[in-house]
Design a protein around this motif. Structure first.
Motif, PDB file in Angstrom:
ATOM      1  N   ILE A 156      -6.983  -4.391  -6.586  1.00 48.06           N
ATOM      2  CA  ILE A 156      -6.830  -4.360  -8.047  1.00 48.06           C
ATOM      3  C   ILE A 156      -5.367  -4.498  -8.463  1.00 48.06           C
ATOM      4  O   ILE A 156      -4.913  -5.589  -8.759  1.00 48.06           O
ATOM      5  N   ALA A 161      -3.612   1.348  -9.610  1.00 44.55           N
ATOM      6  CA  ALA A 161      -5.018   1.458  -9.214  1.00 44.55           C
ATOM      7  C   ALA A 161      -5.234   2.623  -8.266  1.00 44.55           C
ATOM      8  O   ALA A 161      -6.259   3.310  -8.320  1.00 44.55           O
ATOM      9  N   LEU A 248      -9.990  -2.738 -13.421  1.00 48.31           N
ATOM     10  CA  LEU A 248      -9.781  -1.365 -12.954  1.00 48.31           C
ATOM     11  C   LEU A 248     -10.813  -0.422 -13.564  1.00 48.31           C
ATOM     12  O   LEU A 248     -11.337   0.466 -12.885  1.00 48.31           O
TER      13      LEU A 248
END
Length: 354
Positions: A156, A161, A248
């Motif tokens: 991500i 993240a 996310l």
């Protein structure tokens, strides 16, 4: 004057308003509990931003420098006990708010600009990399929570993240630090190496930008790599990366639901909360898409986001024990390396042949 002082001293303490005494006690509690830790975190954050402007350190974001500085401070000088509460506040509250503010860096229009094919490449790369990393981590014996952090950071958006994922995975601080360090290492390798590979792989600016945005770990690293191959490449890389950042939210929601299902049979276990910041992040992206936010405000939001993320990661560094990091061994590092190779090769294959 002396007689007035004498009279004041003779006033019975019982006559002092209870509210005043309680307010002073609360103020003393805040000062002794939270403020010292925040001041320490802020000092390390300032040092990280200063170091970022020094030649040789500019390749590393202030967030990464803050983690390292915090680790050095805590393991060499030790973290004061009275600063613990403020450090915890910076690590939890500030980080979550910073992730919400990330929404001001993305609009739905930006996502659409790379086309359905580009969004598909980004989504497929993210999902495949996350599953590959978690599965390989289980096969080679890496702790499940640490493997999830490495998977999120690789697939991500790096440190952000990892922090967001940890809110639902609840891994140890040392695991978070380990994941951030490994992601930083291989993201830096990608930032420096991928632009050199572009002509050898026959990638034009559009293709390289999409590859960089879909595979390199941190936003800053993507920007650094993308613009080395031209303005168009840098713009496409940035949009592709921000599209990954937008993903996310659903990823963290999915992990939270999985965690809830896992403990649903154990009524005594605490239910992991669904992160409120995910909904707030989505709302900010929607607001940013519907309302024209002045460039000055966006710039201020971006700076505030970076500062708060840096403070949160500095706090993590302050709570990291290097001896516990060493106890994890080389398997998590090997996992991060394999994830780095996978995301680079898988996304390149999609860009070239999809």
């Amino acid at each position: 004057m002396s007689s007035a002082t004498h009279i004041a001293n003779d006033v019975p303490k019982s006559l002092i308003p209870v509210e005043l005494a309680a307010g002073r006690k609360r103020l003393d509690s805040v000062w002794n509990g939270v403020i010292p830790g925040i001041v320490l975190v802020a000092m390390i954050t300032a040092a990280a931003f200063s170091a970022h402007n020094v030649s040789g350190f500019a390749l590393f974001s202030p967030m990464i420098l803050a983690v390292v500085a915090g680790m050095v401070y805590s393991n060499v000088l030790g973290t004061p006990a009275h600063a613990k509460a403020g450090i915890a506040f910076s690590q939890k509250r500030l980080l979550r708010f910073a992730i919400v503010l990330l929404g001001f860096q993305l609009t739905l229009g930006q996502v659409v600009s790379i086309g359905a094919g580009g969004v598909g490449i980004v989504a497929a790369t993210l999902g495949a990399t996350f599953l590959f990393t978690v599965t390989l981590g289980r096969l080679i014996g890496v702790d499940r929570k640490l493997a999830q952090l490495i998977a999120a950071g690789t697939s991500i958006c790096g440190a952000s993240a990892i922090v967001a994922t940890n809110i639902v995975t609840d891994a140890r601080d040392e695991d978070v630090t380990y994941a951030v360090a490994s992601i930083t290492l291989f993201g830096t390798v990608a930032m420096l190496g991928f632009p050199l590979l572009a002509p050898l792989l026959g990638l034009d600016q559009h293709a390289f930008g999409l590859w960089a945005g879909a595979s390199i770990h941190e936003v800053a690293q993507v920007i650094g790599a993308g613009f080395q191959n031209g303005t168009q490449s840098g713009e496409i890389a940035t949009v592709a990366k921000l599209t990954r950042v937008a993903m996310l939210a659903p990823m963290v929601i999915a992990l939270g639901l999985m965690a809830r299902r896992k403990i649903s049979s154990d009524q005594s276990a605490a239910r992991p909360p669904m992160p409120w910041f995910v909904a707030a992040f989505i709302a900010v992206v929607a607001l940013n898409s519907l309302v024209t936010v002045p460039a000055e405000v966006k710039s201020a939001m971006a700076l505030a986001t970076t500062i708060m993320l840096t403070m949160g990661l500095a706090a993590m560094g302050l709570q990291a024990d290097i001896s516990q990091l060493r106890s994890r061994g080389l398997r998590p590092l090997a996992l991060a390396f394999c994830a780095f190779l996978f995301i680079g090769c898988f996304s390149l294959m999609l860009v070239k042949f999809a």
